[in-house]
Design an enzyme around this catalytic site. Sequence first.
Site, mmCIF file in Angstrom:
data_model
loop_
_atom_site.group_PDB
_atom_site.id
_atom_site.type_symbol
_atom_site.label_atom_id
_atom_site.label_comp_id
_atom_site.label_asym_id
_atom_site.label_seq_id
_atom_site.Cartn_x
_atom_site.Cartn_y
_atom_site.Cartn_z
ATOM 1 N N ARG A 77 0.857 -1.182 0.000
ATOM 2 C CA ARG A 77 0.000 0.000 0.000
ATOM 3 C C ARG A 77 0.894 1.235 0.000
ATOM 4 N NH1 ARG A 77 -3.326 -2.812 -1.600
ATOM 5 N NH2 ARG A 77 -5.442 -3.219 -0.843
ATOM 6 N N ASP B 282 4.499 -0.331 -6.870
ATOM 7 C CA ASP B 282 3.250 -0.678 -7.554
ATOM 8 C C ASP B 282 2.097 0.115 -6.939
ATOM 9 O OD1 ASP B 282 1.716 -2.295 -9.433
ATOM 10 O OD2 ASP B 282 0.868 -3.272 -7.659
HETATM 11 P P1 NAI Z 1 -1.607 -11.146 5.115
HETATM 12 O O1 NAI Z 1 -2.671 -10.667 6.059
HETATM 13 O O2 NAI Z 1 -1.565 -12.588 4.767
HETATM 14 O O3 NAI Z 1 -0.167 -10.740 5.667
HETATM 15 C C1 NAI Z 1 0.105 -9.489 6.229
HETATM 16 C C2 NAI Z 1 1.227 -9.689 7.246
HETATM 17 O O4 NAI Z 1 1.574 -8.404 7.764
HETATM 18 C C3 NAI Z 1 0.795 -10.564 8.431
HETATM 19 O O5 NAI Z 1 1.742 -11.583 8.671
HETATM 20 C C4 NAI Z 1 0.733 -9.571 9.594
HETATM 21 O O6 NAI Z 1 1.070 -10.157 10.843
HETATM 22 C C5 NAI Z 1 1.767 -8.541 9.161
HETATM 23 N N1 NAI Z 1 1.619 -7.288 9.871
HETATM 24 C C6 NAI Z 1 0.492 -6.706 10.341
HETATM 25 N N2 NAI Z 1 0.794 -5.577 11.007
HETATM 26 C C7 NAI Z 1 2.136 -5.436 10.946
HETATM 27 C C8 NAI Z 1 3.038 -4.480 11.467
HETATM 28 N N3 NAI Z 1 2.608 -3.428 12.176
HETATM 29 N N4 NAI Z 1 4.353 -4.655 11.216
HETATM 30 C C9 NAI Z 1 4.797 -5.729 10.520
HETATM 31 N N5 NAI Z 1 3.982 -6.679 10.010
HETATM 32 C C10 NAI Z 1 2.669 -6.529 10.226
HETATM 33 O O7 NAI Z 1 -1.776 -10.239 3.828
HETATM 34 P P2 NAI Z 1 -1.277 -10.563 2.346
HETATM 35 O O8 NAI Z 1 -2.318 -11.315 1.605
HETATM 36 O O9 NAI Z 1 0.099 -11.123 2.417
HETATM 37 O O10 NAI Z 1 -1.238 -9.092 1.731
HETATM 38 C C11 NAI Z 1 -0.307 -8.128 2.212
HETATM 39 C C12 NAI Z 1 -0.692 -6.778 1.663
HETATM 40 O O11 NAI Z 1 -0.478 -6.759 0.252
HETATM 41 C C13 NAI Z 1 -2.181 -6.418 1.805
HETATM 42 O O12 NAI Z 1 -2.441 -5.843 3.084
HETATM 43 C C14 NAI Z 1 -2.391 -5.417 0.715
HETATM 44 O O13 NAI Z 1 -2.175 -4.128 1.247
HETATM 45 C C15 NAI Z 1 -1.293 -5.744 -0.300
HETATM 46 N N6 NAI Z 1 -1.817 -6.209 -1.583
HETATM 47 C C16 NAI Z 1 -1.430 -5.538 -2.729
HETATM 48 C C17 NAI Z 1 -1.899 -5.947 -3.960
HETATM 49 C C18 NAI Z 1 -1.490 -5.271 -5.241
HETATM 50 O O14 NAI Z 1 -2.095 -5.503 -6.298
HETATM 51 N N7 NAI Z 1 -0.451 -4.452 -5.244
HETATM 52 C C19 NAI Z 1 -2.861 -7.066 -4.065
HETATM 53 C C20 NAI Z 1 -3.140 -7.728 -2.812
HETATM 54 C C21 NAI Z 1 -2.652 -7.289 -1.618
#
Ligand code: NAI
Length: 344
Positions: free
Chosen positions: A234, A258
């Site tokens: 993000r 991205d």
């Molecule tokens: P996920 O929920 O599986 O993993 C997120 C990880 O971040 C978790 O392990 C969580 O514990 C960790 N986290 C939460 N708060 C944190 C903090 N303060 N410090 C460090 N780590 C922390 O999510 P996923 O599926 O891996 O997606 C990650 C991010 O990717 C999404 O939140 C979204 O913003 C982004 N995304 C971007 C896309 C794109 O097209 N560019 C598409 C899909 C997701």
Amino acid sequence: MKFAFFDTKPYDKPSFDRYGKEYGVSFKYFETKLNEDTVDLAQGYDGVCAFVNDTVNAAVIQRLAELGIKVLALRCAGFNNVDMKYAFGKIHVLHVPAYSPYAVAEHTMALLLTSIRRIHKAYIRSRDFNFSLSGLTGFDLHGKTVGVIGTGRIGRVFIEICRGFGMKVLAYDKYPAKGLDNGDTVRYVTLDELLANSDIISLHCPLTEETNHIIDADAIDKCKKGVVLLNTSRGALVDAEALLTGIKSRKIGAACLDVYEEESDLFFEDNSGHILEDDTLARLISMPNVIVTSHQAFLTEEALENIAETTVKNIVGFFETNQCPNELCYRCGEAEDCKDGKCF
Ligand code: NAI
């Protein structure tokens, strides 16, 4: 069931039409984004389907509630654009927790390779029959250290890809994943250790109050000189002004983005005929060591299929049972781990 579908793009329709027909959900496609000016388009529908750059703030939620809308079906994983606290008790928010972590992780590696092997430069040169190699020297990924912030679904796939390249991984997560740290090639460290020792840093955590500008001037100061920064998560995880300063001072060797903090009015749209008002973005794009893609990481055929299937099943499941395993709860952020069992 009839759903108002905001911020529609041509690539959304085929899969949503197919799954909608199969499960009895019809979509009215609006090209406009959801915001305070457009929310009334949702009048008469059973629910609203929104994407990453739709604005679902308190005013929009209030109006949706007044219109009798009970369900907001996000066709994405992230929900930082929704005022979850205000939504509590007014509208059920469903999302697609995972549709293809591979799509995002692979795009992240594509950006990294493009940047460090200067593929973006070489491509343009050879189209002009300029076959000079001057200025195209890259570096090997093998043996380099990558810092991965956020080791959830996408972060873990990216780590696997990096290990395939023979890289060492330093990981940081608020909730470390069990079994990932092998004490050798993958190690959990503090954020400061990760910043100080990584040649490449990749962001895979969600945008929250805590992670907003997790990469700011202070963090950049702590990095190795020449660090390559990757952000496919993000935009607001990175302070764009600080990033620009870091690039100008040569502290940051390259950046691949991205996502961008102020992307919502720009990304996904053709602005080629317009004057770009955002000077920071314009300056970043002008840099030879910055690559920007337009929130494209998710965009694979597999991901589009999975997004449509899960969104439609979320909607149908919710209307049939008044519950959905992919409902988000502001208290815990994730429905899957919801301590209350339901959001309200
Ligand atoms: P996920 O929920 O599986 O993993 C997120 C990880 O971040 C978790 O392990 C969580 O514990 C960790 N986290 C939460 N708060 C944190 C903090 N303060 N410090 C460090 N780590 C922390 O999510 P996923 O599926 O891996 O997606 C990650 C991010 O990717 C999404 O939140 C979204 O913003 C982004 N995304 C971007 C896309 C794109 O097209 N560019 C598409 C899909 C997701």
